[in-house]
Scaffold this motif. Structure first.
Motif, mmCIF file in Angstrom:
data_model
loop_
_atom_site.group_PDB
_atom_site.id
_atom_site.type_symbol
_atom_site.label_atom_id
_atom_site.label_comp_id
_atom_site.label_asym_id
_atom_site.label_seq_id
_atom_site.Cartn_x
_atom_site.Cartn_y
_atom_site.Cartn_z
ATOM 1 N N PHE A 436 35.205 49.157 49.876
ATOM 2 C CA PHE A 436 34.930 48.810 48.485
ATOM 3 C C PHE A 436 36.124 47.236 48.381
ATOM 4 C CE2 PHE A 436 34.744 53.148 48.161
ATOM 5 C CZ PHE A 436 33.644 53.590 47.211
ATOM 6 N N LEU A 437 35.350 46.585 47.335
ATOM 7 C CA LEU A 437 35.937 45.293 46.978
ATOM 8 C C LEU A 437 36.667 45.116 45.827
ATOM 9 C CD1 LEU A 437 32.856 43.206 48.417
ATOM 10 C CD2 LEU A 437 34.880 44.004 49.696
ATOM 11 N N ASP A 438 37.797 44.608 45.886
ATOM 12 C CA ASP A 438 38.703 44.186 44.529
ATOM 13 C C ASP A 438 38.630 42.821 44.311
ATOM 14 O OD1 ASP A 438 40.507 44.108 42.578
ATOM 15 O OD2 ASP A 438 42.255 45.005 43.861
ATOM 16 N N THR A 439 38.122 42.249 43.163
ATOM 17 C CA THR A 439 38.330 40.888 42.759
ATOM 18 C C THR A 439 39.113 40.688 41.693
ATOM 19 O OG1 THR A 439 36.069 41.102 41.481
ATOM 20 C CG2 THR A 439 36.088 40.483 43.836
ATOM 21 N N SER A 440 39.870 41.643 41.212
ATOM 22 C CA SER A 440 40.643 41.472 40.002
ATOM 23 C C SER A 440 41.809 40.359 40.010
ATOM 24 C CB SER A 440 41.504 42.858 39.956
ATOM 25 O OG SER A 440 42.392 43.227 40.947
ATOM 26 N N ALA A 441 42.050 39.867 41.106
ATOM 27 C CA ALA A 441 43.015 38.785 41.247
ATOM 28 C C ALA A 441 42.328 37.368 41.050
ATOM 29 C CB ALA A 441 43.914 38.688 42.579
ATOM 30 N N ASP A 442 40.955 37.433 41.125
ATOM 31 C CA ASP A 442 40.173 36.038 41.005
ATOM 32 C C ASP A 442 39.104 36.137 40.024
ATOM 33 O OD1 ASP A 442 38.883 33.813 41.465
ATOM 34 O OD2 ASP A 442 38.820 34.248 43.814
ATOM 35 N N PRO A 443 39.178 35.545 38.779
ATOM 36 C CA PRO A 443 38.231 35.738 37.639
ATOM 37 C C PRO A 443 36.980 34.957 37.957
ATOM 38 C CG PRO A 443 40.140 34.267 36.974
ATOM 39 C CD PRO A 443 40.380 35.064 38.216
#
Length: 587
Positions: A436-443
């Motif tokens: 899974f991927l988490d992009t929450s730190a990069d809008p």
């Protein structure tokens, strides 16, 4: 008489299909029906317009409460309320639709998922023909459930501007995707009605509203008879194309021009040959690094108007070769939902398909399970593997509901009970990775890594996956990149985000579900974790040192995470920056 393209065998077709290294699995694949034991108890029923009634049955999956277990949203059809089955983490589900605020009674058709507002919680979009009791489709019936992050949803479709498709909308499949790479999710909507042309493209404005931008498709007639849209990067330029599967020979391949518009590239691309396109899935079926496209359709032996499924093998930018006969996947009966999954973990993606219709000769046809032989052909094995549903299947999704590493399936039939089939893969040489991927730190990146290319290399074989919320048929599968890895105990992972940045992890242990975060710095576990083992330790210092032993300190392949100052060298200056960031994260 024109010879259909699918019957022409050519050298480029053979070359495109024969790039498979073969690693046979030693495991034993079988499926078992776990519907009753899982607590799922839904019978689809749509007591309305006879034109649309036999074509529907859908739902979607997503981790709606962020607990690491995939949940299930089911459209009941109009007699009973829709269901939201929250995963209990023990092989069972509990319907919590009422408490979550989604127990709507309406003529629900299809559903898709995506975090459209970027708040870290997956939302649900559902197409609907009308409130329960209406005798025909009505405008303004589609719903958008905003996930509040507290165990509830709020319905906001009208406020967001996506409750309609056209003045006389019917609405079928839908899909989220970031076509303009601005970091938020846009929405494609398929409408089927012949006289309406209700298919639409909505651009996300970044303020929880959407704008209808359908004219950017640069198509002289709004798509009619639409069923299954999806955003996929088919040209490896990071900008996703819009693949639109549609009925009566109207499927379209829209090339993303990277300026906010699309061009209808169907003519001359080798796509669009499906005569009655319904379901859609994309996968790299020959492990050549290019994504191929499988479309379900109607097959009737000897009937030139019903040539069946189409397998478009990607052989060059915007050029495909239709190869379903050669591959052995054309006869799917009356096909609907489909998924591309390595079910047996032998490093090759297989194809699952559900089918059915209410008249001979399609009544009672079994599902199809096309097992990839690794040589350009597939073997149909549904009965042998227990994937033996023989009802009127419509939607189909894959997800790992029991978190055991292999992918399970749910079938959404038409006016029948929803069915859950568990994958019971056993034996040696069946290793895997689920990412899974988490992009929450990069809008600047779309939520959950939509538009990201994930590559895994093990035992000399590289496999590719693409994170997309594309519609199988009225349904969307798990938002993960799943890889079967055979006997491999470790694998190298490369994540190319939609902005072109790359995360590379080496010697990752197999048989795990992992989340890879974008951005630097990120969580404490990500900051300084240069070798990708999930922890920050002295081994990361060794990793930096190893990366700087080359001539003039140039980075070795896979050492990109050590280049902190982005000067294309990994050196002592990068090591100093790494120490500073690590110290800040520890405070």
């Amino acid at each position: 008489m024109k010879i259909p393209l699918r019957t022409q065998v050519c050298s480029i077709c053979i070359a495109g299909l024969m790039q498979f290294p073969t690693f046979a699995t030693a495991g034993q694949l079988s499926f078992s029906n776990q519907t009753s034991s899982s607590g799922i108890n839904v019978t689809h029923d749509l007591p309305v317009h006879p034109l649309y009634r036999p074509m529907v049955g859908g739902g979607t999956v997503g981790d709606f409460n962020n607990d690491g277990w995939q949940d299930l949203f089911i459209l009941s059809g109009g007699v009973e309320p829709d269901k939201l089955y929250i995963n209990n983490g023990d092989g069972t589900f509990t319907d919590q639709a009422i408490s979550w605020g989604v127990a709507r009674i309406h003529q629900g058709i299809g559903a898709c998922v995506g975090d459209y507002d970027g708040n870290g919680w997956i939302d649900i979009y559902a197409t609907s023909h009308a409130p329960s009791g209406a005798i025909a489709p009505a405008p303004g019936a589609h719903v958008l459930y905003h996930n509040n992050g507290d165990g509830t949803f709020s319905e906001v479709a009208e406020k967001a501007g996506v409750n309609f498709g056209s003045a006389q909308t019917d609405g079928f499949g839908a899909a989220f995707g970031d076509y303009d790479l601005d970091g938020d999710l846009d929405l494609a909507l398929a409408g089927w009605a012949i006289s309406v042309g209700g298919s639409r493209l909505f651009r996300n404005n970044g303020d929880e509203t959407f704008t209808d931008v359908t004219p950017v498709l640069n198509h002289d007639v709004t798509i009619k008879q639409g069923f299954s849209p999806g955003f996929y990067d088919m040209t490896d330029d990071r900008y996703p194309e819009l693949l639109f599967v549609a009925d009566y020979g109207t499927s379209r391949y829209f090339l993303n021009l990277r300026d906010g518009t699309f061009f209808d590239r169907t003519p001359g691309s080798g796509t669009g040959d499906d005569q009655n396109g319904m379901g859609s899935t994309v996968g790299d079926f020959n492990n050549d690094g290019r994504f191929d496209w499988f479309v379900t359709s109607i097959y009737l032996q000897g009937n030139p108007a019903m040539l069946g499924n189409m397998l478009y093998i990607n052989v060059a930018p915007n050029r495909f070769v239709e190869s379903s006969d050669l591959a052995g996947v054309s006869d799917g009966a009356w096909g609907w939902g489909t998924v591309a999954v390595d079910f047996d973990h032998d490093t090759h993606q297989d194809i699952g398909e559900t089918n059915g219709w209410l008249s001979p000769p399609w009544i009672g046809e079994m599902n199809r399970l096309y097992m990839n032989n690794g040589d350009g052909t597939f073997t149909e094995s549904a009965a042998a593997m227990g994937f033996d549903f023989s009802g009127d299947g419509r939607g189909l999704v894959n997800f790992d509901y029991d978190n055991d590493g292999d992918q399970d399936t749910v079938i959404f039939p038409n006016e029948e009970a929803i069915e859950l089939y568990r994958n019971d893969l056993t034996g040696p040489d069946t290793n895997w990775l689920r990412i899974f991927l988490d992009t929450s730190a990069d809008p600047a990146l779309a939520p959950n890594g939509f538009g990201t290319r994930v590559e895994v290399t093990a035992n000399g074989t590289t496999q590719c996956r693409y994170i997309s919320g594309g519609s199988s048929y009225l349904s969307v599968s798990e938002l993960s990149a799943h890889f079967g890895l055979g006997a491999a105990g470790t694998a190298d992972v490369r994540v190319e985000w939609a902005d072109g940045s790359v995360v590379a992890l080496q010697s990752v242990a197999t048989n795990q579900t992992m989340t890879i975060a974008s951005g630097r710095p990120g969580s404490r576990a990500q900051v300084g974790d240069l070798n990708g083992d999930g922890v920050v330790s002295l081994s990361d210092v060794d990793y930096v040192a190893d990366c700087t032993k080359g001539p003039s300190g140039h980075i070795y392949s896979g050492c990109g995470p050590a280049d902190w100052d982005s000067d294309e060298d990994a050196d002592l200056q990068d090591y100093a920056i790494w120490q500073q960031v690590l110290g800040a994260a520890a405070r």
